[in-house]
Design a protein around this motif. Structure first.
Motif, PDB file in Angstrom:
ATOM      1  N   CYS A  96       0.815  -1.223   0.000  1.00  0.00           N
ATOM      2  CA  CYS A  96       0.000   0.000   0.000  1.00  0.00           C
ATOM      3  C   CYS A  96       0.843   1.265   0.000  1.00  0.00           C
ATOM      4  O   CYS A  96       0.402   2.310  -0.438  1.00  0.00           O
ATOM      5  N   ASP A  97       2.056   1.184   0.528  1.00  0.00           N
ATOM      6  CA  ASP A  97       2.978   2.320   0.583  1.00  0.00           C
ATOM      7  C   ASP A  97       2.562   3.395   1.595  1.00  0.00           C
ATOM      8  O   ASP A  97       3.171   4.458   1.642  1.00  0.00           O
ATOM      9  N   THR A  98       1.523   3.142   2.383  1.00  0.00           N
ATOM     10  CA  THR A  98       1.106   4.166   3.352  1.00  0.00           C
ATOM     11  C   THR A  98       1.026   3.636   4.782  1.00  0.00           C
ATOM     12  O   THR A  98       1.045   4.422   5.724  1.00  0.00           O
ATOM     13  N   CYS A  99       0.940   2.324   4.972  1.00  0.00           N
ATOM     14  CA  CYS A  99       0.756   1.788   6.328  1.00  0.00           C
ATOM     15  C   CYS A  99       2.058   1.909   7.138  1.00  0.00           C
ATOM     16  O   CYS A  99       3.111   2.281   6.614  1.00  0.00           O
ATOM     17  N   CYS A 102       4.977  -0.134   5.572  1.00  0.00           N
ATOM     18  CA  CYS A 102       5.463   0.419   4.302  1.00  0.00           C
ATOM     19  C   CYS A 102       6.271   1.690   4.551  1.00  0.00           C
ATOM     20  O   CYS A 102       7.289   1.919   3.904  1.00  0.00           O
ATOM     21  N   CYS A 110       3.524  -5.333   4.853  1.00  0.00           N
ATOM     22  CA  CYS A 110       2.399  -4.416   4.595  1.00  0.00           C
ATOM     23  C   CYS A 110       1.084  -5.007   5.104  1.00  0.00           C
ATOM     24  O   CYS A 110       0.799  -6.187   4.918  1.00  0.00           O
ATOM     25  N   ALA A 111       0.291  -4.148   5.729  1.00  0.00           N
ATOM     26  CA  ALA A 111      -0.968  -4.587   6.336  1.00  0.00           C
ATOM     27  C   ALA A 111      -1.936  -5.155   5.303  1.00  0.00           C
ATOM     28  O   ALA A 111      -2.800  -5.965   5.642  1.00  0.00           O
TER      29      ALA A 111
HETATM   30 ZN   LIG Z   1       1.497  -1.102   3.502  1.00  0.00          ZN
END
Ligand SMILES: [Zn+2]
Ligand SMILES: [Zn+2]
Length: 362
Positions: A96-99, A102, A110-111
């Motif tokens: 996701c690049d945001t959790c 990440c 990653c979640a």
């Molecule tokens: Zn993530």
């Protein structure tokens, strides 16, 4: 478009699918030149939940398998730096690049992680759609079949990083399958002094020494061999690449006091741990999960491009997409010792110039 789709447990079918269409922003469409099959794929093949249950299901039901692809860019979506015609190896994680994880760069944690061939459509197909970010261009001197082994090589790169290997370390690799044979090479390149591979199959032991291991021994001889090599103390680092509770137990046992055991084989099993002796030995038990697109994967591709890691000897079979069940998954299950790395060529054999390369390096 033809693709090998998983419909349920041990139910993989090569089917015709509608064309994939144009890639969305940040994505590319690849013509897959080569895609490896590995132990993780076999785990999914045998143990996956029904195709309508997570985590196997793609959004639309059956899932295209394959997480070790290399391909050619045939179309780019908006906001992509790659060029049509470029050859790339695919790392495979859709993160996701945001959790929390990440943001730390721990993309494999990653979640909401999905991967090509596991939760998202993979590379056992004539074509695939994939985020450009996880496609790494590679030099034309590298054959696509070898580039397909960037993924397992990056697993080895991460494990060696997780081991915090010190120069001159004595390393034992438990399990001489593809991952073990890549690990022994990467560990040597990263400063291991002595590399011992423990493997029951004689042909794989021979291969291990051809690829640079100092010693390759059967499991029943390993304890004595390690004792002889290390004045009885055991290995500085043991990598578990056998994927069974028993091999985990042996890896821990062969690690010296104060040493490190790195787990990377995939197993569902459990292990009893004698906590007092674990405490008294002050060993570290470290897990290493797959790889990252920005560190482990580029390292792997460079090691393959420069020929520092040899993969041609690991390829036991090159098969077509139509043979993926009979000569791929079922063959690996029926005679695991007769095959090592099976590489699928979904668009037929690689072009002649590259085949000549292969013979030269093989
Ligand atoms: Zn993530
Ligand atoms: Zn793999």
């Amino acid at each position: 478009m033809r693709a090998a789709r998983m419909y349920g447990r041990r139910d993989l079918r090569v089917v015709d699918l509608p064309e994939l269409g144009s890639p969305p922003p940040g994505w590319v469409r690849l013509r897959v030149e080569a895609c490896g099959i590995c132990g993780t794929d076999l785990e999914v093949y045998l143990n996956a939940p029904r195709s309508d249950e997570p985590p196997l299901s793609a959004a639309d039901g059956p899932l295209t398998m394959g997480h070790e692809p290399a391909g050619v860019v045939v179309e780019t979506g908006p906001d992509v730096d790659l060029q049509v015609g470029q050859r790339v190896a695919v790392e495979g994680h859709l993160f996701c690049d945001t959790c929390f994880w990440c943001r730390r760069g721990d993309y494999a944690l990653c979640a909401t992680l999905r991967s090509t061939g596991q939760g998202a459509d993979g590379g056992l197909a004539e074509e695939m759609l994939v985020p450009a970010r996880i496609c790494l261009p590679y030099a034309d001197t590298l054959a696509p079949e070898h580039a397909a082994l960037a993924e397992p090589t990056s697993v080895a790169c991460r494990a060696v990083r997780r081991a915090r290997l010190e120069p001159g370390s004595t390393v034992v690799v438990v399990g001489g399958g593809s991952i073990g044979l890549l690990l022994s090479q990467v560990a040597r390149l990263r400063g291991a002094g002595q590399v011992v591979v423990v493997e029951p199959v004689k042909r794989r032991r021979e291969l291990a020494t051809c690829l640079g291991a100092d010693l390759a021994v059967a499991p029943e001889d390993a304890g004595q061999a390690l004792a002889d090599l290390t004045e009885g103390v055991g290995a500085d680092v043991a990598f578990e690449a056998g994927g069974r509770p028993e091999t985990v137990r042996r890896a821990l046992e062969w690690t010296r006091k104060g040493g490190r055991t790195v787990l990377l084989g995939v197993t569902n099993g459990t292990l009893e741990l004698d906590l007092l002796s674990f405490l008294l030995s002050e060993k570290e038990l470290v897990a290493s999960l797959s790889h990252t697109y920005d560190v482990d994967f580029p390292e792997a591709v460079r090691l393959l491009e420069t020929g520092q890691v040899q993969v041609e000897p690991l390829i036991s079979d090159r098969i077509s997409l139509d043979q993926v069940v009979t000569h791929g998954f079922e063959a690996l299950l029926a005679e695991p010792d007769a095959h090592l790395k099976v590489v699928v060529l979904p668009n037929g054999p690689v072009e002649p110039a590259r085949a000549a390369d292969l013979e030269a390096t093989g």
